[in-house]
Design an enzyme around this catalytic site. Structure first.
Site, mmCIF file in Angstrom:
data_model
loop_
_atom_site.group_PDB
_atom_site.id
_atom_site.type_symbol
_atom_site.label_atom_id
_atom_site.label_comp_id
_atom_site.label_asym_id
_atom_site.label_seq_id
_atom_site.Cartn_x
_atom_site.Cartn_y
_atom_site.Cartn_z
ATOM 1 N N ASP A 1 -12.358 0.969 11.753
ATOM 2 C CA ASP A 1 -12.902 1.048 10.391
ATOM 3 C C ASP A 1 -13.347 -0.330 9.903
ATOM 4 O O ASP A 1 -12.965 -0.773 8.818
ATOM 5 C CB ASP A 1 -11.846 1.651 9.455
ATOM 6 C CG ASP A 1 -12.454 2.199 8.171
ATOM 7 O OD1 ASP A 1 -13.699 2.317 8.100
ATOM 8 O OD2 ASP A 1 -11.685 2.501 7.233
ATOM 9 N N LYS B 1 0.863 -1.189 0.000
ATOM 10 C CA LYS B 1 0.000 0.000 0.000
ATOM 11 C C LYS B 1 0.887 1.223 0.000
ATOM 12 O O LYS B 1 1.704 1.400 0.897
ATOM 13 C CB LYS B 1 -0.841 -0.034 1.289
ATOM 14 C CG LYS B 1 -2.238 0.474 1.145
ATOM 15 C CD LYS B 1 -3.039 0.300 2.434
ATOM 16 C CE LYS B 1 -3.964 -0.892 2.388
ATOM 17 N NZ LYS B 1 -5.002 -0.885 3.442
#
Ligand SMILES: Nc1ncnc2c1ncn2[C@@H]1O[C@H](COP(=O)(O)OP(=O)(O)OP(=O)(O)O)[C@@H](O)[C@H]1O
Length: 329
Positions: A163, A70
């Site tokens: 999240d 990422k």
């Protein structure tokens, strides 16, 4: 050299930033060169997805292990030292239903996070994309239990996920659900609400303070999505079906709770399990955080070790629309 910024491979395409304080983290540190080679130079063909904060690439290290990288941009004012220590801390967590964070690399204004590669991607696609093969009920139930166990583990380690959502549940080669760490876990999510639309507990809008019970709320939304095969909030929908809380309560009031299930399941489901998942979902998304169960209780219910309390669909705090819809409108 003191705490001086050290630029490795200065002026080369492999340039990266290392500082002296990072020496302790060298086992978790990947060289940019290794990641560049693993991802074939961050080639478009290796791109797995683009998200708000960066891009994710598939890669293969020289050891032959598969990774996901990422790439996210770093704010100038970001406390990098703190962030890196958090990354290393999260990387030490071990659970079979977590996506392992293997380490990191740093370049000027950029951070690269390295994870285990999950070949089937995220659940969002499987639950909501008609073109993807559907997941059977037993696969869904297995995934739900795995994710619950991972979130329970995080709470035991005094870590908030912040999240939980279908897009952050990835599937490994054996179709186990693995909870992925979005950037929110580091408190760097640029979404000031610390979470994703539709999964955010109502009190978080007001307090801005993530808690275990806010994680439970998001997990409840996910449970309802698993069973219904629809997003928790769907635009545009009939007003009474706008969110899954009202949809599931409506079915329950009609005496047909299981009728809320994903039609794509056809006859392939276990009524008792779907019913339990729907009821547990409603229990978790209650307006008042204190009324929500802990993840320890959630795991017990899912494992059948505890019986869910009866909760009629008109119980105050369940079927009322949560105010964040208005806030976000
Ligand atoms: N470890 C991984 N293995 C395989 N695919 C991954 C992995 N991590 C992310 N992906 C894929 O990359 C894409 C972007 O993922 P990412 O998690 O960054 O997005 P996001 O969930 O929108 O972001 P965030 O969680 O930070 O809000 C998704 O399609 C996801 O399935």
């Amino acid at each position: 050299m003191g705490a001086a910024l050290r630029s490795m491979y200065a002026n080369s395409k492999y340039e990266e930033v290392r500082e002296e304080w990072e020496e302790d983290y060298s086992p978790q540190r990947f060289s940019y060169k290794a990641l560049y080679k693993a991802t074939k130079g961050f080639k478009e063909s290796e791109l797995l997805g683009t998200e708000a904060n960066g891009r994710v690439y598939r890669g293969k290290l020289s050891s032959n292990s598969h990774i996901a990288v990422k790439r996210v941009s770093l704010d100038e004012e970001q406390d990098t030292k703190h962030l890196v220590s958090q990354i290393v801390g999260i990387g030490k967590l071990r659970h079979k239903n977590l996506v392992q964070l293997l380490g990191y690399c740093r370049r000027k204004g950029e951070l690269l996070l390295v994870y285990d590669y999950m070949p089937y991607g995220n659940l969002d696609d499987f639950l909501f994309n008609e073109e993807k093969p559907k997941l059977s009920w037993s696969q869904r139930f297995h995934i739900i239990k795995g994710v619950a166990s991972a979130l329970h583990y995080l709470h035991e380690q005094i870590v908030l996920h912040r999240d939980v959502k279908a897009a952050n549940v990835l599937l490994d080669e054996d179709l186990n659900g693995r909870l992925d760490f979005g950037l929110a876990i580091f408190g760097t999510n640029r979404n000031p609400m610390l979470g994703s639309v539709g999964y955010v507990a109502p009190e978080l809008i007001i307090t801005g303070m993530p808690t275990t019970k806010a994680d439970v709320y998001s997990f409840g939304a996910l449970l309802l999505e698993f069973a219904c095969g629809r997003m928790f909030i769907e635009y545009p929908g009939k007003p009474e079906e706008f969110n899954l809380i009202s949809w599931v309560c409506q079915c329950s009031k009609r005496g047909n709770l299981v009728g809320a299930r994903d039609a794509r399941l056809e006859g392939d489901y276990v009524s008792k399990e779907i019913e339990m998942v729907l009821k547990l979902g409603l229990l978790c998304v209650q307006y008042n955080p204190e009324d929500r169960p802990s993840m320890t209780q959630v795991v017990s219910y899912l494992e059948g070790k505890d019986v869910l309390p009866e909760m009629p669909p008109d119980t105050p705090g369940i079927s009322i629309p949560t105010p964040y819809h208005e806030v976000l409108a």
